[in-house]
Motif scaffolding. Sequence first.
Motif, PDB file in Angstrom:
ATOM      1  N   GLU A 263       1.923   2.106  12.574  1.00 43.19           N
ATOM      2  CA  GLU A 263       3.268   2.479  12.651  1.00 43.19           C
ATOM      3  C   GLU A 263       4.274   1.279  11.799  1.00 43.19           C
ATOM      4  O   GLU A 263       4.814   1.360  10.678  1.00 43.19           O
ATOM      5  N   LEU A 264       4.163   0.100  12.378  1.00 46.12           N
ATOM      6  CA  LEU A 264       4.417  -0.930  11.638  1.00 46.12           C
ATOM      7  C   LEU A 264       4.117  -1.237  10.305  1.00 46.12           C
ATOM      8  O   LEU A 264       5.047  -1.296   9.349  1.00 46.12           O
ATOM      9  N   HIS A 265       2.830  -1.259   9.975  1.00 48.11           N
ATOM     10  CA  HIS A 265       2.178  -1.259   8.547  1.00 48.11           C
ATOM     11  C   HIS A 265       3.140  -0.100   7.731  1.00 48.11           C
ATOM     12  O   HIS A 265       3.761  -0.532   6.549  1.00 48.11           O
ATOM     13  N   ASP A 266       3.139   0.999   8.036  1.00 48.20           N
ATOM     14  CA  ASP A 266       3.702   2.140   7.213  1.00 48.20           C
ATOM     15  C   ASP A 266       5.016   1.987   7.158  1.00 48.20           C
ATOM     16  O   ASP A 266       5.651   2.660   6.262  1.00 48.20           O
ATOM     17  N   ALA A 267       5.827   1.159   7.995  1.00 46.83           N
ATOM     18  CA  ALA A 267       7.097   0.912   7.577  1.00 46.83           C
ATOM     19  C   ALA A 267       7.370  -0.120   7.023  1.00 46.83           C
ATOM     20  O   ALA A 267       8.587  -0.588   6.783  1.00 46.83           O
ATOM     21  N   GLY A 268       6.347  -0.767   6.502  1.00 46.00           N
ATOM     22  CA  GLY A 268       6.578  -1.991   5.206  1.00 46.00           C
ATOM     23  C   GLY A 268       6.338  -3.234   5.831  1.00 46.00           C
ATOM     24  O   GLY A 268       6.404  -4.238   5.289  1.00 46.00           O
ATOM     25  N   ARG A 269       6.059  -3.583   7.128  1.00 44.79           N
ATOM     26  CA  ARG A 269       5.848  -4.826   7.812  1.00 44.79           C
ATOM     27  C   ARG A 269       4.480  -5.363   7.697  1.00 44.79           C
ATOM     28  O   ARG A 269       3.580  -4.581   7.246  1.00 44.79           O
ATOM     29  N   ALA A 300      -7.796   4.237  10.281  1.00 44.86           N
ATOM     30  CA  ALA A 300      -8.961   4.200   9.560  1.00 44.86           C
ATOM     31  C   ALA A 300      -8.750   3.794   7.854  1.00 44.86           C
ATOM     32  O   ALA A 300      -9.478   2.896   7.353  1.00 44.86           O
ATOM     33  N   SER A 301      -7.828   4.597   7.437  1.00 44.40           N
ATOM     34  CA  SER A 301      -7.764   4.547   5.900  1.00 44.40           C
ATOM     35  C   SER A 301      -7.088   3.096   5.358  1.00 44.40           C
ATOM     36  O   SER A 301      -7.633   2.488   4.414  1.00 44.40           O
ATOM     37  N   ILE A 302      -6.059   2.734   6.308  1.00 42.73           N
ATOM     38  CA  ILE A 302      -5.538   1.283   6.016  1.00 42.73           C
ATOM     39  C   ILE A 302      -6.559   0.385   6.219  1.00 42.73           C
ATOM     40  O   ILE A 302      -6.600  -0.650   5.049  1.00 42.73           O
ATOM     41  N   LEU A 303      -7.504   0.052   7.133  1.00 40.98           N
ATOM     42  CA  LEU A 303      -8.390  -0.692   7.197  1.00 40.98           C
ATOM     43  C   LEU A 303      -9.519  -0.703   6.366  1.00 40.98           C
ATOM     44  O   LEU A 303     -10.104  -1.526   5.551  1.00 40.98           O
ATOM     45  N   GLU A 304      -9.923   0.618   5.959  1.00 42.09           N
ATOM     46  CA  GLU A 304     -11.084   0.939   5.143  1.00 42.09           C
ATOM     47  C   GLU A 304     -10.585   0.313   3.603  1.00 42.09           C
ATOM     48  O   GLU A 304     -11.147  -0.138   2.752  1.00 42.09           O
ATOM     49  N   HIS A 305      -9.370   0.766   3.188  1.00 46.02           N
ATOM     50  CA  HIS A 305      -8.824   0.456   1.912  1.00 46.02           C
ATOM     51  C   HIS A 305      -8.235  -1.115   1.891  1.00 46.02           C
ATOM     52  O   HIS A 305      -7.947  -1.610   0.891  1.00 46.02           O
ATOM     53  N   GLY A 306      -8.611  -1.669   2.751  1.00 50.35           N
ATOM     54  CA  GLY A 306      -8.309  -3.189   2.820  1.00 50.35           C
ATOM     55  C   GLY A 306      -6.752  -3.517   2.707  1.00 50.35           C
ATOM     56  O   GLY A 306      -6.396  -4.341   1.723  1.00 50.35           O
TER      57      GLY A 306
END
Length: 433
Positions: A263-269, A300-306
Motif C-alpha cells: 500500500e505504501l508503494h502504491d501511495a508513492g512512497r 507479485a507484480s511490483i517485485l517481478e517488474h522491479g
Amino acid sequence: MSHHTAIIVGGGPAGLALAVVLGGWHPYYRGSEVFSARYPQLAEYLAPRQDTLLGLDFQELVRTGVAPADLFRLLHHPRQKFEELAQVAMEFRQGETLDYLLLSQEQVGGLWNKAPRNLLTLSPGQWMEFAFYPLAQYAEEQDLALDVNELICKTDLIEYYHWVPSRFGQEEHIHTGEKVTRIEPHERGFLLTSLELETRCTRQYTCKYLIYAAGQRCQLRRLGVEGEELPLVTSRYDRPEDFPGHRVMVVGGGRSADWAATELHDAGRQVSYVMRQSRELHWQLIGDSRHGLPYYARIASILEHGSPRMEALYRTRVKRIGRDGRVWLSTGGEERVVQVDHLIKEIGGIADYSLFTGFPAALQLEEKYDNYRFQVHQVRTHPHNYESIDIPNLYAGGYLAAGIGLVVIAMHGTTYAIAGDLLQKEGRITPGS
Ligand SMILES: Cc1cc2nc3c(=O)[nH]c(=O)nc-3n(C[C@H](O)[C@H](O)[C@H](O)COP(=O)(O)OP(=O)(O)OC[C@H]3O[C@@H](n4cnc5c(N)ncnc54)[C@H](O)[C@@H]3O)c2cc1C
C-alpha cells in the motif's frame, strides 16, 4: 471487588461470541436442506433434539470423532458459499442470562480495531461472522450493500463487531478500555486485577469460571535493537497518509508487512522492505496467495517488474536505528546503512500467559503454526470443552485452545462447547438433554 460466575478476558471475535451466548442467545437445531444432504449422520443425530445444542453430550461427541468446534462450524457453514439464511442449520433463541463480565483493553472486535484501515480479510466476509448474526442479516437490517461472499474490508468488519453488543443487549456486561494485569487463584475460583486505561484506576474481580480469549498477539514482538523507541519507529500501520515522508522501511515478512509495503508503494512512497526470511520462503507465500487475494497479485507484480520504489531485502536484520533516520542493517553477511523517514515494525506478536501467577500447576502450551503464517502457543485443553488440563474452570477461547486451526472460521469455534460445559456445570442445562 465484585464477583461474577464467569469472566471473559478479551473482546475479540472469540470473546465477543461467547459473551452473546452466555448472555442468553442459545443455539437450537433447525436443520437445512444442504446440511442434511451433506452430513446425513449428523442431521439424524441432531434431528430429535428439542433442547438447546448447548446441552449436547460433548464428551460422547468427541468419542465418536466429532470435535465440537467442527460440529458448530458445519451447522453454521454447511457449504462454503453463502446462498441464503435458511442454509444455516441452527437458530438462536433467547434464554436465561448468566452472570458474566467481559473485560477487554480495546473495543470489541479485537485486533481488527488496529488492523490497517483498508485491509481486506483473508477469507470471505461471511466466514468472519457469528452464527447468531449472519452478515447477510446485518447488511439487510442496516441497508448495506455487502457481498458476503467477497473479502470484507476492515472498516466494514469492525463496524459489524461494534454493533453486536447493543444488537444483542449485552452492553452492561462488557467493560472495554480495561487491561487485565494479573490472574491468581482465589477461594471463589479466580482473582483478576485490572487497570482502567483512561483513569489508571486498579480494579479487582473474582469469578468461578474464567475464559481466556486474549488472542494470539497480545504482546507485540520487539526488534531488541538500539533506537527502537525513537519517534520514527512504530508498530502500528493504519494507512499511507500517516507516513508523509518519502522513505519508509517496513520490517516483517508476513501478511501484515506485505500489506503495508504494497500500500505504501502504491501511495508513492519509497519502500525498503526488510525481511529475515529467504526470498524462496517469501515467494512461497506470494505464490500461494496471488491467485486468491488481489493484494498478493499486486505485490507479485511490483517485485517481478522491479519497481524502483520497492527494494526487498531478504535475509536481513536491523542492527541499530539512528536519531537521524539512518538504519544499520546486516544483509547477507554485509553491513549496509539505509536512510529513512519512518520505520514500521510488522513483526507480529505472541499470546501472553504471563498474567497467570500462583497456580499449583503451570499451563502446558503447544506451538501451532499454519500455511497462512499464523503461529501461536496454544493451551493444552480437554477436547470436549476446551478447559485447561492444568487449571480447572479455566477455558481457552478462540485460537488459544489446542487443536483449533489458526485461521478461517475457527476463531469462535470454541464458543458453544465452552458455554455448554459451563452452563451444564452450573445446572442451568441438563447434560446430554
Ligand atoms: C492482520 C491479520 C489478519 C487476519 N485475517 C484473518 C482472516 O482473514 N480470517 C480469519 O479467520 N482470521 C484472520 N486473522 C486471525 C485473527 O486472529 C482473527 O481474525 C481474530 O481476530 C482472532 O480473534 P480473537 O478474539 O481470538 O483475538 P483478538 O482479535 O486478538 O482479540 C483479543 C482481544 O483481547 C484483548 N486483550 C489481550 N490481552 C488482554 C488483557 N490482558 N486484558 C484485556 N484485554 C486483553 C486484545 O487487546 C484484543 O482486543 C487475522 C489476523 C491478523 C493479525
